[in-house]
Design a protein around this motif. Structure first.
Motif, short mmCIF file in Angstrom:
data_model
loop_
_atom_site.label_atom_id
_atom_site.label_comp_id
_atom_site.label_asym_id
_atom_site.label_seq_id
_atom_site.Cartn_x
_atom_site.Cartn_y
_atom_site.Cartn_z
N GLU A 77 0.84 -1.22 0.00
CA GLU A 77 0.00 0.00 0.00
C GLU A 77 0.87 1.26 0.00
OE1 GLU A 77 -4.22 -1.37 2.07
OE2 GLU A 77 -2.52 -0.92 3.36
N GLN A 78 1.96 1.22 0.78
CA GLN A 78 2.85 2.40 0.82
C GLN A 78 3.44 2.69 -0.57
OE1 GLN A 78 5.71 1.60 3.89
NE2 GLN A 78 4.13 1.65 5.47
N VAL A 79 3.86 1.61 -1.25
CA VAL A 79 4.47 1.81 -2.58
C VAL A 79 3.41 2.33 -3.56
CG1 VAL A 79 5.70 0.70 -4.49
CG2 VAL A 79 6.21 0.03 -2.13
N LEU A 80 2.20 1.77 -3.48
CA LEU A 80 1.14 2.21 -4.40
C LEU A 80 0.75 3.67 -4.13
CD1 LEU A 80 -1.06 -1.03 -4.46
CD2 LEU A 80 0.50 -0.21 -6.24
N LYS A 81 0.75 4.04 -2.83
CA LYS A 81 0.41 5.42 -2.47
C LYS A 81 1.48 6.38 -3.01
CE LYS A 81 -1.05 7.95 1.64
NZ LYS A 81 0.05 8.44 2.46
N LEU A 82 2.73 5.93 -2.87
CA LEU A 82 3.83 6.74 -3.38
C LEU A 82 3.67 6.97 -4.90
CD1 LEU A 82 6.50 7.90 -2.15
CD2 LEU A 82 7.66 5.86 -3.02
N ALA A 83 3.28 5.91 -5.60
CA ALA A 83 3.10 6.02 -7.06
C ALA A 83 2.01 7.05 -7.38
CB ALA A 83 2.75 4.67 -7.65
N GLU A 84 0.96 7.03 -6.57
CA GLU A 84 -0.13 8.01 -6.78
C GLU A 84 0.40 9.43 -6.57
OE1 GLU A 84 -3.91 5.72 -5.25
OE2 GLU A 84 -3.97 7.86 -4.76
N GLU A 85 1.16 9.60 -5.47
CA GLU A 85 1.72 10.93 -5.16
C GLU A 85 2.60 11.45 -6.31
OE1 GLU A 85 2.24 9.91 -0.55
OE2 GLU A 85 3.96 10.94 -1.43
N TYR A 86 3.38 10.54 -6.89
CA TYR A 86 4.31 10.96 -7.95
C TYR A 86 3.67 10.92 -9.34
CZ TYR A 86 8.29 11.58 -4.91
OH TYR A 86 9.16 12.07 -3.96
N GLY A 87 2.42 10.45 -9.40
CA GLY A 87 1.72 10.44 -10.69
C GLY A 87 2.31 9.47 -11.69
N VAL A 88 2.85 8.35 -11.18
CA VAL A 88 3.39 7.34 -12.10
C VAL A 88 2.57 6.06 -12.01
CG1 VAL A 88 5.74 8.26 -12.01
CG2 VAL A 88 5.07 6.43 -10.42
N ARG A 89 2.69 5.22 -13.03
CA ARG A 89 1.88 4.00 -13.10
C ARG A 89 2.69 2.79 -12.68
NH1 ARG A 89 -2.58 4.83 -16.71
NH2 ARG A 89 -2.90 2.60 -16.41
N ILE A 90 1.96 1.78 -12.16
CA ILE A 90 2.57 0.57 -11.63
C ILE A 90 2.09 -0.65 -12.39
CG2 ILE A 90 2.53 -1.00 -9.61
CD1 ILE A 90 3.99 1.39 -8.91
N GLY A 91 3.03 -1.51 -12.71
CA GLY A 91 2.67 -2.84 -13.19
C GLY A 91 3.52 -3.84 -12.44
N SER A 92 3.05 -5.06 -12.30
CA SER A 92 3.87 -6.04 -11.59
C SER A 92 3.68 -7.43 -12.16
CB SER A 92 3.48 -6.04 -10.10
OG SER A 92 4.21 -7.04 -9.42
N ALA A 93 4.78 -8.19 -12.14
CA ALA A 93 4.68 -9.62 -12.43
C ALA A 93 3.84 -10.24 -11.32
CB ALA A 93 6.08 -10.23 -12.46
N PRO A 94 3.19 -11.35 -11.56
CA PRO A 94 3.22 -12.11 -12.80
C PRO A 94 2.34 -11.50 -13.90
CG PRO A 94 2.43 -13.46 -10.95
CD PRO A 94 2.45 -12.06 -10.49
N ASP A 95 2.88 -11.58 -15.12
CA ASP A 95 2.09 -11.17 -16.28
C ASP A 95 1.78 -12.38 -17.17
OD1 ASP A 95 4.58 -11.69 -17.26
OD2 ASP A 95 4.89 -9.71 -18.16
#
Ligand SMILES: NC(=O)c1ccc[n+]([C@@H]2O[C@H](COP(=O)([O-])OP(=O)(O)OC[C@H]3O[C@@H](n4cnc5c(N)ncnc54)[C@H](O)[C@@H]3O)[C@@H](O)[C@H]2O)c1
Length: 384
Positions: free
Chosen positions: A107-125
C-alpha cells in the motif's frame, strides 16, 4: 502509439528472458534503451549480449530523462526499496514479483506512485499469455458450467537445482510462497475472481539445502522459511480451491491447474508459462457409456480433449507482456491488467498463507480487486 523507452534494473538470470522477448515481440512499441546493475560488469555484459545502448549504475538509470519505464529485476529483498526509488525518480514501474512482503508495504508503494503520478505494473504477467487467456475464454463461455472447485499445484525441487544464486530464494521475502505463489494465485484470481478467505499449513522437510550450480556449488545453506505449503482458498464467488506450493518435491503427478465446474473440467499445464494448451472433459462424457456400452464410449469417459489456443503464443516461457500492457495503458489512459489492485490482493494472499501456517487460523481477506479485462481473441501478437 509512441515507443516507450524501457530500462532494466538488475541484469541477472531473468533479465535475459525480458530482453530477448521485448526485442523479439514488442519492439514496435517498447525500446529497450538501457540496463543497470549494482555490479557494473553485469550491466555491461547484458548490454553487450543484447545490443542495449546504455549500461548504467542505478543512479544513472534513474536520472536518464529518456527512460519512461523501469523494470525492476533485482532480488526479492530489494523490491520495496528499489521500487520506491524508481517511483521517486518519476518513472513508471514494472516490478518483478514479489511486489512486497506485506499489504502495508504494498500500500505504501502504491500510495507513493499516486503521489508521484506514475503507473505501476507487476509480475506475474503470465496470465496475459495465450494459454491462460484461452482458458479464461472457455471458462467464461460456460464450457464447464459453473466453476466451484480448482486445484493448483506448484510442487517441484528447489531453485538450488538450477539457479546459480539460489540463497535469496530461501529468504523471508521469497521461498515457495512468495517466489512461485504469485503465478498460481494471480491465475486463480483472474479465472475465478477475488478471494474471500484463506487457510494453510506448512512443512519443512529439508531445512539444509545444497547448492548444485554456479560459483558456490558444493556449499550448504539453511532455508530461512518453510519450504512446503498446503493451502485452502475460498473465493467471493463461492468457489473453493486447494493450492500446494513446494520446493521439496522431485516429481508429482498432481495437475498444475485444474478447474471443475458442474458441467466439466478444464485442465491447464502451468501458470508460470505464457503458452499452454487447455484441455476439457465434458460431464456428458461420463454419461455416454450409460447409453452406448461400446469401447469408444468407455474410452471417451477417460479422455480429456485439447482446446485450441485463441491468442498468438509468442513462446512457451516468456516475459515482458506486462510491460507492453503497462505502456499501452499509459498511452490510452486506461487501467493496465497486471495492476496495483491485483498485486495488492495477491500480496495479501501471500502474507495470509505464511501467517495462517504459523498460527493455524483462517484468514478473512480485507482487500479485493476486479478480474482484469480479458484480451480480445484475434489481436495482433503485440496488441493487448
Ligand atoms: N530466474 C528466474 O527464472 C525468474 C523468473 C521469474 C521471475 N524472477 C524474479 O526476478 C527477480 C530476479 O531474479 P533473477 O533470477 O534474475 O536473480 P539474479 O540474482 O540472477 O539477478 C539479480 C540481479 O540484481 C542485481 N542486484 C542486486 N541488488 C541490486 C541493487 N541493490 N541494485 C541494483 N541491482 C542489484 C544483482 O547483481 C543481479 O545481477 C526476482 O524477483 C525473481 O523472483 C526470476
Amino acid at each position: 502509439m509512441r515507443k516507450y523507452r524501457v530500462g532494466i534494473l538488475g541484469s541477472g538470470v531473468i533479465s535475459r528472458t525480458y530482453a530477448a522477448d521485448i526485442q523479439a515481440f514488442y519492439s514496435r512499441k517498447l525500446d529497450l534503451a538501457a540496463c543497470a546493475d549494482i555490479d557494473a560488469v553485469r550491466a555491461e555484459k547484458l548490454a553487450e549480449e543484447f545490443g542495449i545502448r546504455k549500461a548504467y549504475t542505478t543512479d544513472e538509470l534513474l536520472a536518464d530523462p529518456e527512460i519512461d519505464i523501469v523494470i525492476n529485476l533485482t532480488p526479492p529483498g530489494m523490491h520495496v526499496e528499489l521500487n520506491s526509488r524508481i517511483i521517486r525518480s518519476g518513472k513508471h514501474l514494472f516490478s518483478e514479483k514479489p511486489f512486497a512482503e506485506t499489504v502495508e508495504e504494498a500500500e505504501q508503494v502504491l500510495k507513493l506512485a499516486e503521489e508521484y503520478g506514475v503507473r505501476i505494473g507487476s509480475a506475474p504477467d503470465t496470465f496475459l499469455g495465450s494459454g491462460i487467456q484461452s482458458l479464461r475464454y472457455y471458462l467464461d463461455a460456460g464450457l464447464i458450467g459453473k466453476p466451484f472447485f480448482a486445484t493448483a499445484n506448484m510442487v517441484r525441487a528447489g531453485h538450488e537445482t538450477w539457479h546459480p544464486n539460489p540463497v535469496h530464494f530461501y529468504g523471508k521475502r521469497s521461498g515457495p510462497v512468495y517466489d512461485m505463489g504469485p503465478y498460481y494465485i494471480s491465475a486463480l484470481i483472474v479465472l475465478l475472481g477475488p478471494l474471500e478467505s484463506i487457510a494453510s499449513l506448512s512443512a519443512s522437510p529439508s531445512p539444509v539445502r545444497h547448492i548444485y550450480r554456479g560459483a558456490n556449488a558444493g556449499e550448504n545453506f539453511e532455508a530461512g522459511i518453510p519450504t512446503h505449503y498446503t493451502c485452502i482458498l475460498k473465493f467471493k464467488s463461492g468457489a473453493v480451491a486447494n493450492l500446494n506450493i513446494s520446493f521439496d518435491v522431485g516429481k508429482s503427478n498432481l495437475p498444475m491447474l485444474e478447474i471443475y465446474g458442474d458441467r466439466g473440467t478444464l485442465s491447464y499445464p502451468d501458470p508460470n508459462y505464457g503458452g499452454g494448451t487447455p484441455k476439457i472433459f465434458r460431464f456428458e462424457q461420463c454419461l455416454s457409456p450409460i447409453y452406448q456400452d461400446t469401447p469408444e464410449a468407455h474410452a471417451r469417459e477417460d479422455r480429456m480433449y485439447e482446446l485450441p489456443e485463441l491468442f498468438i503464443r509468442q513462446k512457451d516461457y516468456s516475459r515482458g507482456i506486462g510491460v507492453l500492457d503497462l505502456a499501452e495503458a499509459i498511452e490510452n489512459g486506461t487501467e493496465n491488467r497486471a495492476n496495483g489492485k491485483l498485486v495488492l490482493h495477491v500480496t495479501e494472499a501471500l502474507q495470509a498463507i505464511v501467517s495462517c501456517a504459523d498460527s493455524e487460523h483462517f484468514y478473512k481477506m480485507r482487500t479485493t480487486c476486479e478480474r482484469p479485462e480479458p484480451l480480445k481473441p484475434g489481436s495482433a501478437a503485440d496488441q493487448v
